[in-house]
Design a protein around this motif. Sequence first.
Motif, PDB file in Angstrom:
ATOM      1  N   GLY A  76       0.850  -1.178   0.000  1.00 29.08           N
ATOM      2  CA  GLY A  76       0.000   0.000   0.000  1.00 29.08           C
ATOM      3  C   GLY A  76       0.885   1.227   0.000  1.00 29.08           C
ATOM      4  N   CYS A  98      -6.581   0.834  -6.503  1.00 28.14           N
ATOM      5  CA  CYS A  98      -7.047  -0.537  -6.743  1.00 28.14           C
ATOM      6  C   CYS A  98      -7.554  -0.712  -8.165  1.00 28.14           C
ATOM      7  CB  CYS A  98      -8.161  -0.904  -5.761  1.00 28.14           C
ATOM      8  SG  CYS A  98      -7.631  -1.058  -4.058  1.00 28.14           S
ATOM      9  N   MET A 129     -12.074  -4.478  -4.676  1.00 28.01           N
ATOM     10  CA  MET A 129     -11.047  -3.981  -3.754  1.00 28.01           C
ATOM     11  C   MET A 129     -11.153  -2.472  -3.607  1.00 28.01           C
ATOM     12  SD  MET A 129      -7.789  -6.359  -4.779  1.00 28.01           S
ATOM     13  CE  MET A 129      -6.650  -5.431  -3.770  1.00 28.01           C
ATOM     14  N   GLY A 156     -11.701  -0.523  -0.307  1.00 34.91           N
ATOM     15  CA  GLY A 156     -10.764   0.537   0.059  1.00 34.91           C
ATOM     16  C   GLY A 156     -11.477   1.832   0.390  1.00 34.91           C
ATOM     17  N   ILE A 170      -6.786   5.201  -2.237  1.00 37.50           N
ATOM     18  CA  ILE A 170      -6.916   3.740  -2.247  1.00 37.50           C
ATOM     19  C   ILE A 170      -7.887   3.221  -3.309  1.00 37.50           C
ATOM     20  CG2 ILE A 170      -7.700   1.741  -0.888  1.00 37.50           C
ATOM     21  CD1 ILE A 170      -6.443   3.161   1.572  1.00 37.50           C
ATOM     22  N   PRO A 171      -9.124   3.722  -3.388  1.00 33.73           N
ATOM     23  CA  PRO A 171     -10.030   3.158  -4.406  1.00 33.73           C
ATOM     24  C   PRO A 171      -9.500   3.320  -5.833  1.00 33.73           C
ATOM     25  CG  PRO A 171     -11.226   4.618  -2.908  1.00 33.73           C
ATOM     26  CD  PRO A 171      -9.778   4.736  -2.568  1.00 33.73           C
ATOM     27  N   ALA A 220     -11.349   3.685   3.896  1.00 34.80           N
ATOM     28  CA  ALA A 220     -10.873   5.073   3.955  1.00 34.80           C
ATOM     29  C   ALA A 220     -11.884   5.965   4.665  1.00 34.80           C
ATOM     30  CB  ALA A 220     -10.591   5.588   2.542  1.00 34.80           C
ATOM     31  N   SER A 264      -5.226   7.781   2.182  1.00 41.10           N
ATOM     32  CA  SER A 264      -6.419   6.921   2.174  1.00 41.10           C
ATOM     33  C   SER A 264      -7.335   7.243   1.004  1.00 41.10           C
ATOM     34  CB  SER A 264      -7.199   7.081   3.480  1.00 41.10           C
ATOM     35  OG  SER A 264      -6.429   6.637   4.565  1.00 41.10           O
TER      36      SER A 264
END
Length: 163
Positions: free
Chosen positions: A65, A97, A123, A127, A93-94, A131, A90
């Motif tokens: 990550g 992925c 994912m 995520g 993250i989406p 987040a 954070s």
Amino acid sequence: LISSYLSQQSLKAVFGIFMALAALDLLVRGKNAPADEGSLPPPSWKAAPLVGFPTGLAAGLMGIGGGIVAVPLQRRLFAVPIKLAIGNSSATIPFTCILAGGFAMTAFRLAQPGHILATSALMGAGGLAGALTSATLSRRIPGRFLRVVFGIFLILSAAKMLA
């Protein structure tokens, strides 16, 4: 691509040293360190890649990550408070992925693109949920505590990489 030219041991050593230095910076930097609380305007469009590129590079090479790289760099380069640095990391993250799944499918010409895209999307949704949850929780946790816990996590991760 780069990882095909370096041994696994070399990658682990480089990344372990980076984590150890980042942990020391978080834990013992002293009076010149960014505040643990507060907010700042976002970094400039020109400066943000200084965090994004090494974060993506480390994530691609090590399969990690990006927060392990992005949080310390935001603090060091832009004096971003720990809560905001974690939140910024954070928030990616989406997207990470979904984009990583698409990249893997294209670059490696994998046989099951539907599976990769579905997994990446799921994912990414997970995520996003994580987040949003962490953003809510971090408002209740003192910034100094987050900084110390993150620093300890980096030390433990560095020790594992360098062992």
